[in-house]
Scaffold this motif. Structure first.
Motif, PDB file in Angstrom:
ATOM      1  N   LEU A  36       0.828  -1.205   0.000  1.00 17.23           N
ATOM      2  CA  LEU A  36       0.000   0.000   0.000  1.00 17.23           C
ATOM      3  C   LEU A  36       0.864   1.258   0.000  1.00 17.23           C
ATOM      4  CD1 LEU A  36      -2.762   1.336   0.037  1.00 17.23           C
ATOM      5  CD2 LEU A  36      -2.741   1.126   2.539  1.00 17.23           C
ATOM      6  N   THR A  37       1.898   1.276   0.829  1.00 10.46           N
ATOM      7  CA  THR A  37       2.816   2.419   0.849  1.00 10.46           C
ATOM      8  C   THR A  37       3.499   2.571  -0.510  1.00 10.46           C
ATOM      9  OG1 THR A  37       3.183   2.091   3.210  1.00 10.46           O
ATOM     10  CG2 THR A  37       4.796   3.440   2.043  1.00 10.46           C
ATOM     11  N   ALA A  38       3.881   1.456  -1.115  1.00  9.42           N
ATOM     12  CA  ALA A  38       4.501   1.493  -2.447  1.00  9.42           C
ATOM     13  C   ALA A  38       3.524   2.031  -3.483  1.00  9.42           C
ATOM     14  CB  ALA A  38       4.980   0.102  -2.844  1.00  9.42           C
ATOM     15  N   TRP A  39       2.268   1.588  -3.431  1.00  6.80           N
ATOM     16  CA  TRP A  39       1.257   2.055  -4.380  1.00  6.80           C
ATOM     17  C   TRP A  39       1.070   3.562  -4.254  1.00  6.80           C
ATOM     18  CZ3 TRP A  39      -0.705   1.606  -8.782  1.00  6.80           C
ATOM     19  CH2 TRP A  39      -1.946   2.121  -9.115  1.00  6.80           C
ATOM     20  N   GLU A  40       1.005   4.056  -3.027  1.00  7.47           N
ATOM     21  CA  GLU A  40       0.868   5.501  -2.817  1.00  7.47           C
ATOM     22  C   GLU A  40       2.068   6.241  -3.396  1.00  7.47           C
ATOM     23  OE1 GLU A  40       0.288   5.558   1.407  1.00  7.47           O
ATOM     24  OE2 GLU A  40      -1.848   5.076   1.234  1.00  7.47           O
ATOM     25  N   ARG A  41       3.276   5.688  -3.240  1.00  7.48           N
ATOM     26  CA  ARG A  41       4.478   6.322  -3.784  1.00  7.48           C
ATOM     27  C   ARG A  41       4.464   6.301  -5.315  1.00  7.48           C
ATOM     28  NH1 ARG A  41       7.251   8.035  -6.710  1.00  7.48           N
ATOM     29  NH2 ARG A  41       9.482   8.395  -6.688  1.00  7.48           N
ATOM     30  N   LEU A  42       4.026   5.213  -5.909  1.00  5.75           N
ATOM     31  CA  LEU A  42       4.027   5.094  -7.366  1.00  5.75           C
ATOM     32  C   LEU A  42       3.018   6.020  -8.040  1.00  5.75           C
ATOM     33  CD1 LEU A  42       4.381   1.232  -7.757  1.00  5.75           C
ATOM     34  CD2 LEU A  42       6.089   2.983  -8.356  1.00  5.75           C
ATOM     35  N   LEU A  53      10.539  -5.923  -5.431  1.00  5.20           N
ATOM     36  CA  LEU A  53       9.273  -6.212  -4.772  1.00  5.20           C
ATOM     37  C   LEU A  53       9.273  -7.550  -4.057  1.00  5.20           C
ATOM     38  CD1 LEU A  53       6.253  -5.439  -4.396  1.00  5.20           C
ATOM     39  CD2 LEU A  53       5.826  -6.609  -6.579  1.00  5.20           C
ATOM     40  N   ASP A  54       9.021  -7.501  -2.753  1.00  2.26           N
ATOM     41  CA  ASP A  54       8.731  -8.711  -1.992  1.00  2.26           C
ATOM     42  C   ASP A  54       7.269  -9.065  -2.271  1.00  2.26           C
ATOM     43  OD1 ASP A  54       8.888 -10.811  -0.191  1.00  2.26           O
ATOM     44  OD2 ASP A  54       8.719  -9.540   1.580  1.00  2.26           O
ATOM     45  N   LEU A  55       6.940 -10.336  -2.244  1.00  2.00           N
ATOM     46  CA  LEU A  55       5.559 -10.742  -2.513  1.00  2.00           C
ATOM     47  C   LEU A  55       4.742 -10.918  -1.240  1.00  2.00           C
ATOM     48  CD1 LEU A  55       6.092 -13.331  -5.395  1.00  2.00           C
ATOM     49  CD2 LEU A  55       5.282 -10.966  -5.572  1.00  2.00           C
ATOM     50  N   MET A  56       5.366 -11.435  -0.200  1.00  2.00           N
ATOM     51  CA  MET A  56       4.662 -11.766   1.033  1.00  2.00           C
ATOM     52  C   MET A  56       4.793 -10.601   2.014  1.00  2.00           C
ATOM     53  SD  MET A  56       3.802 -14.970   0.316  1.00  2.00           S
ATOM     54  CE  MET A  56       3.626 -15.960   1.761  1.00  2.00           C
ATOM     55  N   MET A  57       3.764  -9.731   2.056  1.00  2.00           N
ATOM     56  CA  MET A  57       3.786  -8.559   2.927  1.00  2.00           C
ATOM     57  C   MET A  57       2.405  -8.330   3.521  1.00  2.00           C
ATOM     58  SD  MET A  57       5.950  -5.801   0.684  1.00  2.00           S
ATOM     59  CE  MET A  57       4.894  -5.981  -0.747  1.00  2.00           C
ATOM     60  N   PRO A  58       2.376  -7.680   4.680  1.00  2.00           N
ATOM     61  CA  PRO A  58       1.085  -7.309   5.264  1.00  2.00           C
ATOM     62  C   PRO A  58       0.495  -6.092   4.549  1.00  2.00           C
ATOM     63  CG  PRO A  58       2.863  -6.459   6.625  1.00  2.00           C
ATOM     64  CD  PRO A  58       3.500  -7.277   5.521  1.00  2.00           C
ATOM     65  N   SER A  61      -0.178  -7.180  -0.395  1.00  2.00           N
ATOM     66  CA  SER A  61       0.896  -8.067  -0.860  1.00  2.00           C
ATOM     67  C   SER A  61       1.490  -7.567  -2.177  1.00  2.00           C
ATOM     68  CB  SER A  61       0.354  -9.482  -1.056  1.00  2.00           C
ATOM     69  OG  SER A  61      -0.483  -9.526  -2.206  1.00  2.00           O
ATOM     70  N   GLY A  62       2.609  -8.164  -2.544  1.00  2.00           N
ATOM     71  CA  GLY A  62       3.210  -7.863  -3.835  1.00  2.00           C
ATOM     72  C   GLY A  62       2.315  -8.247  -4.987  1.00  2.00           C
ATOM     73  N   TRP A  63       1.547  -9.334  -4.830  1.00  2.00           N
ATOM     74  CA  TRP A  63       0.609  -9.731  -5.891  1.00  2.00           C
ATOM     75  C   TRP A  63      -0.452  -8.652  -6.084  1.00  2.00           C
ATOM     76  CZ3 TRP A  63       2.255 -13.895  -2.695  1.00  2.00           C
ATOM     77  CH2 TRP A  63       2.917 -14.915  -3.371  1.00  2.00           C
ATOM     78  N   GLU A  64      -1.001  -8.159  -4.983  1.00  2.00           N
ATOM     79  CA  GLU A  64      -2.016  -7.100  -5.077  1.00  2.00           C
ATOM     80  C   GLU A  64      -1.437  -5.834  -5.693  1.00  2.00           C
ATOM     81  OE1 GLU A  64      -4.897  -7.217  -1.410  1.00  2.00           O
ATOM     82  OE2 GLU A  64      -2.866  -7.762  -0.764  1.00  2.00           O
ATOM     83  N   LEU A  65      -0.242  -5.462  -5.281  1.00  4.62           N
ATOM     84  CA  LEU A  65       0.399  -4.267  -5.836  1.00  4.62           C
ATOM     85  C   LEU A  65       0.578  -4.417  -7.340  1.00  4.62           C
ATOM     86  CD1 LEU A  65       1.764  -1.513  -5.606  1.00  4.62           C
ATOM     87  CD2 LEU A  65       3.914  -2.729  -5.097  1.00  4.62           C
ATOM     88  N   MET A  66       1.024  -5.585  -7.794  1.00  3.10           N
ATOM     89  CA  MET A  66       1.230  -5.790  -9.230  1.00  3.10           C
ATOM     90  C   MET A  66      -0.079  -5.692 -10.010  1.00  3.10           C
ATOM     91  SD  MET A  66       4.341  -5.925 -10.080  1.00  3.10           S
ATOM     92  CE  MET A  66       4.130  -6.531 -11.745  1.00  3.10           C
TER      93      MET A  66
END
Length: 120
Positions: A36-42, A53-58, A61-66
């Motif tokens: 989510l923080t990455a999405w806001e930055r992008l 990108l890590d995939l397993m995150m609270p 996740s990386g899958w959701e971000l992609m």
């Protein structure tokens, strides 16, 4: 001007180690502790030259971000390298250019970034 890398990793120790390594390699590094923080930055300029990108995150996740990244025309061509211990049991998200397994071999990471990042 150095290339900008967005490092998305939820484990603080790993994030700090990778950030230090990338900085020593000459990259400008911004970090995010979850998708989510990455999405806001992008969603704001400047765009990074690549995303690690890590995939397993609270949180997200990386899958959701992609999924978000690939639905956004402005971000669709962004070079993404998955850095994950998730293994090969699940298919990678659409649009991932390369993977670097954890624990990270720093030389492999450097070589992978050199291969996937745009020249310039």
């Amino acid at each position: 001007m150095s290339s900008l890398v967005l490092l998305v990793e939820d484990h603080a120790d790993s994030r700090e180690l990778l950030e230090e390594f990338l900085t020593l390699e000459g990259f400008t590094v911004e970090t995010a502790g979850n998708g989510l923080t990455a999405w806001e930055r992008l969603r704001r300029p400047p765009l990074p030259d690549a995303v690690l990108l890590d995939l397993m995150m609270p949180v997200m996740s990386g899958w959701e971000l992609m999924r978000h990244v690939r639905q956004d025309a402005r971000l669709r061509q962004l070079p993404v390298v998955v850095v994950s211990g998730a293994g090969n049991s699940q298919p990678l998200p659409e649009g991932v250019l390369a993977t670097v397994p954890k624990p990270v071999d720093l030389g492999e990471l450097r070589d992978t970034l050199a291969r996937v990042m745009p020249l310039g």
